[in-house]
Design an enzyme around this catalytic site. Structure first.
Site, PDB file in Angstrom:
ATOM      1  N   GLY A 178      83.113 -60.871  12.106  1.00  0.00           N
ATOM      2  CA  GLY A 178      81.565 -60.404  12.056  1.00  0.00           C
ATOM      3  C   GLY A 178      81.479 -59.771  10.561  1.00  0.00           C
TER       4      GLY A 178
ATOM      5  N   ASP B  87      87.707 -63.430  23.987  1.00  0.00           N
ATOM      6  CA  ASP B  87      86.602 -63.128  24.273  1.00  0.00           C
ATOM      7  C   ASP B  87      86.916 -61.473  25.007  1.00  0.00           C
ATOM      8  OD1 ASP B  87      84.395 -62.213  26.043  1.00  0.00           O
ATOM      9  OD2 ASP B  87      84.169 -64.379  26.883  1.00  0.00           O
TER      10      ASP B  87
ATOM     11  N   TYR C 196      70.426 -52.475  22.861  1.00  0.00           N
ATOM     12  CA  TYR C 196      71.475 -52.309  22.140  1.00  0.00           C
ATOM     13  C   TYR C 196      71.740 -50.821  22.100  1.00  0.00           C
ATOM     14  CZ  TYR C 196      73.587 -51.885  17.598  1.00  0.00           C
ATOM     15  OH  TYR C 196      74.619 -51.626  16.379  1.00  0.00           O
TER      16      TYR C 196
ATOM     17  N   GLY D 132      85.978 -58.871  17.409  1.00  0.00           N
ATOM     18  CA  GLY D 132      84.812 -58.976  16.596  1.00  0.00           C
ATOM     19  C   GLY D 132      85.098 -59.063  15.141  1.00  0.00           C
TER      20      GLY D 132
ATOM     21  N   LEU E  21      81.075 -56.720   9.768  1.00  0.00           N
ATOM     22  CA  LEU E  21      81.788 -55.290   9.443  1.00  0.00           C
ATOM     23  C   LEU E  21      83.219 -55.804   9.536  1.00  0.00           C
ATOM     24  CD1 LEU E  21      82.555 -52.438   9.066  1.00  0.00           C
ATOM     25  CD2 LEU E  21      82.098 -52.106  11.465  1.00  0.00           C
TER      26      LEU E  21
ATOM     27  N   ASP F  87      88.399 -62.793  17.654  1.00  0.00           N
ATOM     28  CA  ASP F  87      87.073 -63.140  17.841  1.00  0.00           C
ATOM     29  C   ASP F  87      86.801 -64.221  18.688  1.00  0.00           C
ATOM     30  OD1 ASP F  87      84.298 -63.724  16.957  1.00  0.00           O
ATOM     31  OD2 ASP F  87      84.693 -62.265  15.585  1.00  0.00           O
TER      32      ASP F  87
ATOM     33  N   ARG G 120      84.836 -66.799  17.274  1.00  0.00           N
ATOM     34  CA  ARG G 120      84.991 -67.704  16.693  1.00  0.00           C
ATOM     35  C   ARG G 120      86.280 -67.526  15.357  1.00  0.00           C
ATOM     36  NH1 ARG G 120      80.583 -65.617  12.011  1.00  0.00           N
ATOM     37  NH2 ARG G 120      80.140 -63.569  13.056  1.00  0.00           N
TER      38      ARG G 120
END
Ligand code: NAD
Ligand code: AKB
Length: 313
Positions: free
Chosen positions: A11, A51, A141, A8, A13, A34, A36
């Site tokens: 993102g 992923d 979450y 990640g 953070l 990530d 992306r």
């Protein structure tokens, strides 16, 4: 030799933490991953498309780069999670278990995984929420973060995996846009203040929430990861705090710099989530165990963002 893998990494953070870790450990020793692709400064360093649900590819990357530490940041956040709870649960839980399993199997040196104030719920004490207290989260979450905390402690106790964690409050940075949380308003407000001189807030004016400037969040994360193992006494996740404010209070602070800025309020489904979270948290365990202290209050943070953000808009 320390080799860090970050999930990640593109993102809100990750895009700042990756750069901080690259500056501390050397660009080539920090592998960003990530779904992306990275852009800007983040693209200047090793990157793998990953992923986190794909345990085989994760293992392959860990082996190829001789990874010793993982910062597992990829997740679906509170507001976005509510639009597809089953998927949010699957992603948040399966990915963490993939990371913990590889840490156990490969005997990795350390793992970092963030939890959140979302682990708390409507029956949690709202003021100065203690480290150990009632936890009854009512978002998928929050449920996934609470379960994740239990898994982290389990892997530490049962397998000796050195996993470390912070219950971040809402993080406020200006370099990357947030990815679907309830505290996102406190980032959006700065962009809109500069671009439109007005902001319609999706939380009501008196909603208190714990928040933290990104510089402090990066400092806390690195400090926890560099602490002596014996000083890390909480193996679920540490309460960590800096500032608490309402939308009205941050708007007043912005008005000191942009006098014609105006705010209006149109609370939506995120209000109920915010109302179930604490106003402030007690982070004395982090302060006592490994010397945490924050640098930014509301006025210092606002001043810094309003000085820096125009340079990148
Ligand atoms: P973000 O939504 O901005 O970034 C998440 C990143 O994960 C994105 O770049 C996304 O592309 C990536 N991602 C999503 N699914 C993926 C997958 N299947 N495989 C690989 N990558 C995937 O989130 P953030 O704000 O940077 O949060 C990072 C971590 O910090 C999360 O675990 C979050 O729960 C935690 N946290 C954040 C805050 C905050 O205020 N930002 C507060 C508390 C905790
Ligand atoms: C969210 O609002 O979902 C995040 C968090 C506090 O975990 N910013």
């Amino acid at each position: 030799m320390t080799k860090i893998l970050i999930t990640g990494a593109c993102g809100q953070l990750g895009s700042e933490l990756t750069l901080a870790l690259r500056s501390n450990h050397g660009k080539d020793n920090v592998i960003a991953t990530d779904l992306r692709k990275p852009s800007g400064e983040l693209a200047d360093g090793p990157f793998e498309e990953l992923d986190v649900m794909n345990a085989d590819k994760l293992k392959q990357i860990v082996e190829n780069y001789s990874v010793t530490q993982i910062y597992h940041l990829a997740a679906i956040l509170s507001a976005k999670g509510e639009s597809n709870p089953q998927f949010a649960w699957k992603l948040n839980m399966d990915s963490l278990l993939n990371i913990l399993e590889i840490a156990k199997d490969k005997k990795l040196e350390k793992i970092y995984w963030p939890s959140s104030i979302a682990v708390f719920g409507p029956n949690t004490p709202m003021q100065q929420t203690p480290q150990n207290t009632v936890m009854d989260p009512n978002t998928v979450y929050g449920i996934s973060k609470l379960a994740g905390e239990r898994w982290c402690e389990y892997y530490y106790e049962k397998y000796g995996v050195d996993v470390r964690s912070l219950r971040y409050p809402g993080l406020i940075g200006y370099k990357a846009k947030p990815g679907g949380g309830t505290t996102d308003y406190a980032v959006d407000i700065f962009y809109q203040a500069l671009e439109q001189k007005s902001y319609e807030c999706f939380l009501s004016e008196n909603t208190y929430l714990p928040m933290m400037y990104m510089n402090d969040a990066i400092k806390a994360t690195i400090q926890l990861m560099e602490a002596d193992k014996a000083d890390v006494k909480v193996r679920s996740s540490y309460n960590i705090a800096a500032i608490s404010f309402t939308p009205e209070e941050i708007a007043s602070e912005i008005k000191k710099h942009i006098p014609d800025f105006s705010i209006s309020y149109q609370p939506d489904f995120r209000q109920k989530i915010a109302d179930s979270w604490p106003d402030s948290v007690d982070d004395s365990a982090a302060r006592d165990d490994w010397g945490w202290s924050h640098d930014y209050d509301l006025s210092k943070m606002t001043e810094d963002i309003l000085k820096e953000l125009p340079k990148i808009l």
